[in-house]
Scaffold this active site. Structure first.
Site, mmCIF file in Angstrom:
data_model
loop_
_atom_site.group_PDB
_atom_site.id
_atom_site.type_symbol
_atom_site.label_atom_id
_atom_site.label_comp_id
_atom_site.label_asym_id
_atom_site.label_seq_id
_atom_site.Cartn_x
_atom_site.Cartn_y
_atom_site.Cartn_z
ATOM 1 N N LYS A 181 16.272 10.784 17.676
ATOM 2 C CA LYS A 181 15.471 9.763 18.541
ATOM 3 C C LYS A 181 16.739 8.835 18.792
ATOM 4 C CE LYS A 181 11.002 10.607 17.077
ATOM 5 N NZ LYS A 181 10.005 10.631 16.089
ATOM 6 N N GLN B 127 8.330 5.897 11.796
ATOM 7 C CA GLN B 127 8.266 7.377 11.600
ATOM 8 C C GLN B 127 7.112 7.753 10.311
ATOM 9 O OE1 GLN B 127 10.204 9.730 13.376
ATOM 10 N NE2 GLN B 127 8.752 11.197 12.272
ATOM 11 N N ASP C 280 5.187 4.917 20.466
ATOM 12 C CA ASP C 280 4.536 6.049 20.263
ATOM 13 C C ASP C 280 2.902 5.946 20.752
ATOM 14 O OD1 ASP C 280 5.843 8.169 18.702
ATOM 15 O OD2 ASP C 280 5.377 7.200 16.835
#
Ligand code: NDP
Length: 292
Positions: free
Chosen positions: A54, A98, A121
Site C-alpha cells: 500500500k 491493517q 477502508d
C-alpha cells in the site's frame, strides 16, 4: 475457453493512472498530496506485506504515505492515542488499520474511532451503516467489494434486475459486496458455512461473487451458463514447478468455470490488484473532501 476474461490487472492500472493524473493536477495547483497513514500492529508477514504494497502504491502514484508499526503487545489505550493523533493531523488524509489486530485488542472500538472523513477502508460503523441504508451514501466503500463491483461494471455486466449470489458474509468482503449489489438493484442471496444447498443456490446466479477462502470449491457445473463470476478467494496450493513451491488459486475452479461462465476473473490477476487501486481512489477522495 468460452468466457471473457476480466483483466483485473489492466483495469486496476487504469484506475491507478486516473488517480495519478488527479494527484498531479492537485500538486500543480498547490494542494497537498493525498497522504495515507497505515497502522500495522505486530509482525504478521502477510499483514506486513499488504502494508508495504500500500505504501509502495502511494509512492508510485505521487501520493504521500506514513507507516506506523506498533509492537504486537501494544495496549488498547496506546493504539487509540495513535488513532486520535492521526485523526487530528492535517497532513494525513486517510487512515488504514491493517486487520486482523492481535486478539487482545478491540477491533470494533479502533475502527469506530477513525474519523469518518479519513476512513478510506470504509469499515467504520458509520460508513457500513450508510451502505446498508436505502438512499444513503457511505463516504467510502470498502476497497475489495468496491473493486468487485467496478470489475463487473467495466465488463459491461448488467447488475440491475440480476440474481446475484455472494458466497461469504465477512465484514470486509461478503457482506459489503452484498449491500453494494442490493444498492445497484440486484436481487441478492448471501451464502455462508451453514447454507444448505450451495450448488443449487449458485446455479441461480447471473452474478456470482465468491469470497469464502476455500480452494476451488465452486465447480463448473455450479455455474449458470453465461454468468459473471468474480473470484475473490486467494488460496495457496503446493506446486513443485514454482520456485516458491506453491501457487495461488481462487475459490472457483477456474478451468471448469471458464467453459460455462460469460465472464470470469482469474486468480491471481483479478480482484487482487483492484483492492489497492480502490484504496488509492479512496485516499484521493479523502483529500478532496478535506480540501473543502
Ligand atoms: P472470512 O474467513 O472472514 O469469511 C469467509 C466466509 O466464507 C464466511 O462468511 C464463512 O461462513 C464462509 N464460508 C466458509 N466456508 C464455507 C463453506 N464451506 N461454504 C459456504 N460458505 C463458507 O474470509 P474473508 O471474507 O476475509 O476472505 C475470503 C477470501 O477472500 C479469502 O480467500 C481471502 O484470502 C480473500 N480475500 C481477497 C482479497 C483480495 O484483495 N483479493 C481481500 C480480502 C480477502 P460463516 O460466516 O458461516 O463462517
Amino acid at each position: 475457453m468460452t468466457a471473457q476474461l476480466i483483466d483485473g490487472k489492466l483495469i486496476a492500472q487504469q484506475v491507478r493512472d486516473g488517480v495519478a493524473g488527479e494527484v498531479a493536477k492537485r500538486t500543480a495547483a498547490g494542494k497537498p498530496k493525498p497522504t495515507l497513514a497505515t497502522v500495522l500492529v505486530g509482525d504478521r508477514p502477510d499483514s506486513a506485506a499488504y502494508v508495504s504494497s500500500k505504501g509502495k502504491a502511494c509512492m508510485e502514484l505521487g501520493m504521500g504515505s506514513i507507516s506506523e508499526h506498533l509492537p504486537a503487545d501494544i495496549s488498547q489505550d496506546e493504539l487509540e492515542k495513535l488513532i486520535k493523533k492521526l485523526n487530528r493531523s492535517k497532513k494525513i488524509h486517510g487512515i488504514l488499520v491493517q486487520l486482523p489486530l492481535p486478539g487482545h485488542l478491540n477491533e470494533e472500538r479502533v475502527l469506530q474511532l477513525i474519523n469518518i472523513e479519513k476512513d478510506v477502508d470504509g469499515f467504520s460503523p458509520i460508513n457500513i451503516g450508510r451502505l446498508a441504508q436505502k438512499g444513503r451514501e457511505p463516504l467510502f466503500v470498502p476497497c475489495t467489494p468496491y473493486g468487485c463491483i467496478y470489475l463487473l461494471e467495466q465488463s459491461g455486466v448488467k447488475i440491475e434486475g440480476s440474481n446475484a449470489v455472494v458466497l461469504g458474509r465477512s465484514n470486509i468482503v461478503g457482506m459489503p459486496a452484498a449491500l453494494l449489489l442490493i444498492g445497484k438493484n440486484a436481487t441478492v442471496t448471501v451464502c455462508h458455512s451453514r447454507t444448505r444447498d450451495l450448488p443449487g443456490t449458485v446455479r441461480q446466479a447471473d452474478i456470482l461473487i465468491a469470497a469464502i477462502g476455500k480452494t476451488e470449491m465452486v465447480r463448473g457445473d455450479w455455474i449458470k451458463p453465461g454468468a459473471a463470476v468474480i473470484d475473490v478467494g486467494i488460496n495457496a496450493v503446493p506446486d513443485a514447478t514454482k520456485k516458491s513451491g506453491q501457487r495461488l488459486v481462487g475459490d472457483v475452479n477456474f478451468a471448469e468455470a471458464k467453459e460455462v461462465a460469460g465472464c470470469i476473473t482469474p486468480v491471481p490477476g483479478g480482484v487482487g490488484p483492484m483492492t489497492i487501486a480502490m484504496l488509492m481512489k479512496n485516499t484521493l477522495r479523502a483529500a478532496e473532501l478535506q480540501d473543502q
